[in-house]
Scaffold this active site. Structure first.
Site, PDB file in Angstrom:
ATOM      1  N   HIS A 108      -1.784   9.731  27.889  1.00  0.00           N
ATOM      2  CA  HIS A 108      -2.780   8.639  28.010  1.00  0.00           C
ATOM      3  C   HIS A 108      -3.682   8.895  29.205  1.00  0.00           C
ATOM      4  O   HIS A 108      -3.243   9.428  30.227  1.00  0.00           O
ATOM      5  CB  HIS A 108      -2.118   7.260  28.061  1.00  0.00           C
ATOM      6  CG  HIS A 108      -1.191   7.011  29.206  1.00  0.00           C
ATOM      7  ND1 HIS A 108      -1.623   6.523  30.429  1.00  0.00           N
ATOM      8  CD2 HIS A 108       0.141   7.155  29.338  1.00  0.00           C
ATOM      9  CE1 HIS A 108      -0.587   6.381  31.237  1.00  0.00           C
ATOM     10  NE2 HIS A 108       0.500   6.767  30.609  1.00  0.00           N
ATOM     11  N   ASP A 110      -5.667   6.409  30.577  1.00  0.00           N
ATOM     12  CA  ASP A 110      -5.878   5.238  31.438  1.00  0.00           C
ATOM     13  C   ASP A 110      -4.835   5.222  32.541  1.00  0.00           C
ATOM     14  O   ASP A 110      -3.796   5.897  32.449  1.00  0.00           O
ATOM     15  CB  ASP A 110      -5.812   3.941  30.622  1.00  0.00           C
ATOM     16  CG  ASP A 110      -4.433   3.687  30.011  1.00  0.00           C
ATOM     17  OD1 ASP A 110      -3.832   4.646  29.465  1.00  0.00           O
ATOM     18  OD2 ASP A 110      -3.941   2.543  30.085  1.00  0.00           O
ATOM     19  N   ASP A 141       0.864  10.095  36.293  1.00  0.00           N
ATOM     20  CA  ASP A 141       0.922   9.186  35.132  1.00  0.00           C
ATOM     21  C   ASP A 141      -0.471   8.764  34.714  1.00  0.00           C
ATOM     22  O   ASP A 141      -1.013   7.836  35.283  1.00  0.00           O
ATOM     23  CB  ASP A 141       1.779   7.970  35.534  1.00  0.00           C
ATOM     24  CG  ASP A 141       1.954   6.982  34.409  1.00  0.00           C
ATOM     25  OD1 ASP A 141       1.678   7.323  33.252  1.00  0.00           O
ATOM     26  OD2 ASP A 141       2.354   5.835  34.698  1.00  0.00           O
ATOM     27  N   GLU A 172      -2.358   2.630  27.498  1.00  0.00           N
ATOM     28  CA  GLU A 172      -0.895   2.602  27.639  1.00  0.00           C
ATOM     29  C   GLU A 172      -0.480   1.669  28.761  1.00  0.00           C
ATOM     30  O   GLU A 172       0.530   0.975  28.661  1.00  0.00           O
ATOM     31  CB  GLU A 172      -0.368   4.018  27.900  1.00  0.00           C
ATOM     32  CG  GLU A 172       1.127   4.168  27.663  1.00  0.00           C
ATOM     33  CD  GLU A 172       2.000   3.746  28.829  1.00  0.00           C
ATOM     34  OE1 GLU A 172       3.184   3.452  28.621  1.00  0.00           O
ATOM     35  OE2 GLU A 172       1.492   3.692  29.958  1.00  0.00           O
ATOM     36  N   GLU A 173      -1.255   1.645  29.826  1.00  0.00           N
ATOM     37  CA  GLU A 173      -0.853   0.862  31.011  1.00  0.00           C
ATOM     38  C   GLU A 173      -1.050  -0.643  30.829  1.00  0.00           C
ATOM     39  O   GLU A 173      -0.686  -1.422  31.707  1.00  0.00           O
ATOM     40  CB  GLU A 173      -1.608   1.353  32.256  1.00  0.00           C
ATOM     41  CG  GLU A 173      -1.365   2.824  32.602  1.00  0.00           C
ATOM     42  CD  GLU A 173       0.068   3.155  33.012  1.00  0.00           C
ATOM     43  OE1 GLU A 173       0.936   2.278  32.956  1.00  0.00           O
ATOM     44  OE2 GLU A 173       0.298   4.330  33.369  1.00  0.00           O
ATOM     45  N   HIS A 437       2.497   4.237  39.326  1.00  0.00           N
ATOM     46  CA  HIS A 437       2.166   2.808  39.453  1.00  0.00           C
ATOM     47  C   HIS A 437       2.130   2.338  40.908  1.00  0.00           C
ATOM     48  O   HIS A 437       1.721   1.219  41.164  1.00  0.00           O
ATOM     49  CB  HIS A 437       3.115   1.878  38.669  1.00  0.00           C
ATOM     50  CG  HIS A 437       3.152   2.143  37.197  1.00  0.00           C
ATOM     51  ND1 HIS A 437       3.659   1.251  36.277  1.00  0.00           N
ATOM     52  CD2 HIS A 437       2.721   3.203  36.467  1.00  0.00           C
ATOM     53  CE1 HIS A 437       3.554   1.762  35.059  1.00  0.00           C
ATOM     54  NE2 HIS A 437       2.986   2.958  35.152  1.00  0.00           N
TER      55      HIS A 437
HETATM   56 ZN   LIG Z   1       2.344   6.659  31.627  1.00  0.00          ZN
END
Ligand SMILES: [Zn+2]
Length: 465
Positions: A108, A110, A141, A172-173, A437
């Site tokens: 992903h 995003d 990520d 996805e996030e 994150h």
């Molecule tokens: Zn991810």
């Protein structure tokens, strides 16, 4: 001899691991600058952020995939039954030679919001190397996942002996809200024999991992109400406990004295076969000195195969706005991680029942359901998993371990629903210090190079297996 047409598959890959390792090393500086260019695009899918950057990052990913010879590259959306249009996703295809399997490569583009500026040592959108790691939002990520796919395709070039569809999602996030609609609408484009989801982690720096179990997620809001309106704490305090106190007492019933989840009726899956060294775990999680760890059993069991329950939000009067009043209501958001084998609806019911039956001092407890995501358990073994394990072992020079992931990838369940016959391989670009994150997110560059090599080996061997 038969009359059957010979498959158009290229000859079996004879290129040695050493030669492929050299090719990946030669390709890596350019891959790293491609990763840096992606990190500079602040493609946060959270709706509070400028969504125009998602179009820019989708365009950048599409360009990278055109550059590695994908025959058909499209930026696509879909509309879910609620009328929600997806954020731009990139789908790139190169058809399979006759008789060869098709592999779907997922990542992903995003990212999570950057969070507090003071949580970062350097600008989250200016990739910076320190100590062999590249720091930046999305550096791990999952823009490193995008680069793993781009890198494998670039290194293999025309030696690619499988069909490949690259699917790089843009939401996805935020929980992939249009994922099922997207899979359904573009089913013919996305159908594959093997699906590689490059959005997880390896076991540790130097030791690869194949993610074979993922916890699911159930969340809810719980409100505790005690008064019809706020009253003076001097006049009425004593016989009436304020709502934040009552909510804290209710929250305190969710764990037993050892720190295990005390909600009745939740499933625990079998203990994993590997364990996390406690000192490593404390360092990776930045646990303060003197704090005791909660729960019982192995650390990996507590992280992967048992339920875990956290308070992720708490609404009450802020300290800045505090006055001498008894607050009539308080609300918390609870996040329950559920292990493989736990039905999300049953878990949500068990949590609701616990909250409603533990109302302190007869306070009014209202539970509002939130998101639900299924857990995942890979089959014990499959041909694709054996091929992946062999590729990992050769790339790292160390046997991979089967690992779980405490976090959720709810769309894995959606992939299995839409493509029940596909073999799903959950691979990773992160290591325990990647801090996805969080502030100071990073990817270990040496590990990323091995990830690219492992994917090169996997794709070559899927062509001939
Ligand atoms: Zn991810």
């Amino acid at each position: 001899m038969t009359d059957e047409p010979r498959p158009q598959t290229p000859p079996p890959a004879t290129t040695s691991v050493g030669e492929l390792r050299r090719r990946v090393a030669a390709a890596f500086p350019a891959l790293r600058s491609d990763l840096e260019a992606l990190v500079r695009i602040p493609s946060v899918s959270n709706p509070a952020f400028d969504q125009a950057h998602l179009a820019a990052s989708a365009a950048a990913v599409a360009d990278l995939l055109r550059g590695v010879g994908m025959a058909q590259v499209q930026v696509l959306t879909a509309t879910n039954p609620d009328g929600l249009v997806s954020r731009p996703a990139v789908v790139a295809r190169r058809p399979a030679p006759a008789g060869a399997p098709t592999v779907l490569l997922y990542a992903h583009h995003d990212v999570q919001p950057p969070g507090a500026a003071d949580a970062w040592q350097t600008d989250p959108y200016e990739p910076t190397e320190r100590g062999g790691r590249l720091y930046g939002r999305g550096a791990a990520d999952d823009k490193a996942g995008v680069i793993a796919h781009v890198g494998a395709l670039r290194v293999l070039g025309d030696e690619l002996g499988v069909g490949v569809t690259v699917f790089v999602e843009g939401e996805e996030e935020v929980g992939s809200p249009t994922f099922v609609a997207f899979l359904t609408e573009h089913r013919d484009l996305l159908a594959a024999d093997v699906i590689v989801v490059a959005d997880s982690a390896n076991w540790k720096v130097g030791v690869p991992g194949l993610t074979t179990s993922l916890r699911g997620l159930v969340d809810c809001d719980v409100e505790v109400a005690v008064l019809e309106h706020a009253v003076h704490s001097g006049m009425f305090g004593g016989p009436i406990l304020d709502a934040p106190t009552l909510l804290a007492r209710l929250i305190a019933t969710l764990h037993d004295d050892a720190g295990d989840v005390a909600v009745q009726g939740l499933v625990t899956a079998p203990e994993p076969t590997v364990d996390y060294d406690e000192a490593d775990f404390r360092a990776d999680a930045a646990v303060l000195p003197g704090v005791r760890l909660a729960g019982t059993g192995t650390l990996t069991g507590r992280l992967w195969t048992k339920p875990a329950l956290s308070v992720i939000g708490f609404d009450a009067t802020s300290v800045a706005h505090a006055s001498n009043t008894i607050a009539p209501t308080a609300t918390a958001k609870l996040s329950l991680r559920i292990p493989p084998g736990q039905d999300p609806d049953a878990a949500a019911d068990a949590l609701r029942t616990h909250l409603e039956t533990h109302a302190p001092f007869g306070a009014r407890v209202t539970v509002r359901d939130g998101d639900r995501g299924k857990a995942f358990q890979a089959p014990a073994d499959s041909a694709a998993m054996r091929t992946a394990r062999g590729a990992f072992a050769d790339a790292w020079g160390t046997e991979p371990v089967d690992i779980g992931l405490g976090g959720s990838i709810p769309f894995i369940a959606d992939l299995l629903d839409v493509f029940p016959d596909a073999a799903i391989l959950v691979t990773g670009v992160e290591d325990p210090d990647s801090r996805a994150h969080s502030g100071n997110e990073s990817v270990h560059l040496g590990e990323l190079e091995k990830v690219v090599l492992a994917e090169v080996l996997l794709l070559s061997r899927l062509a001939t297996s």
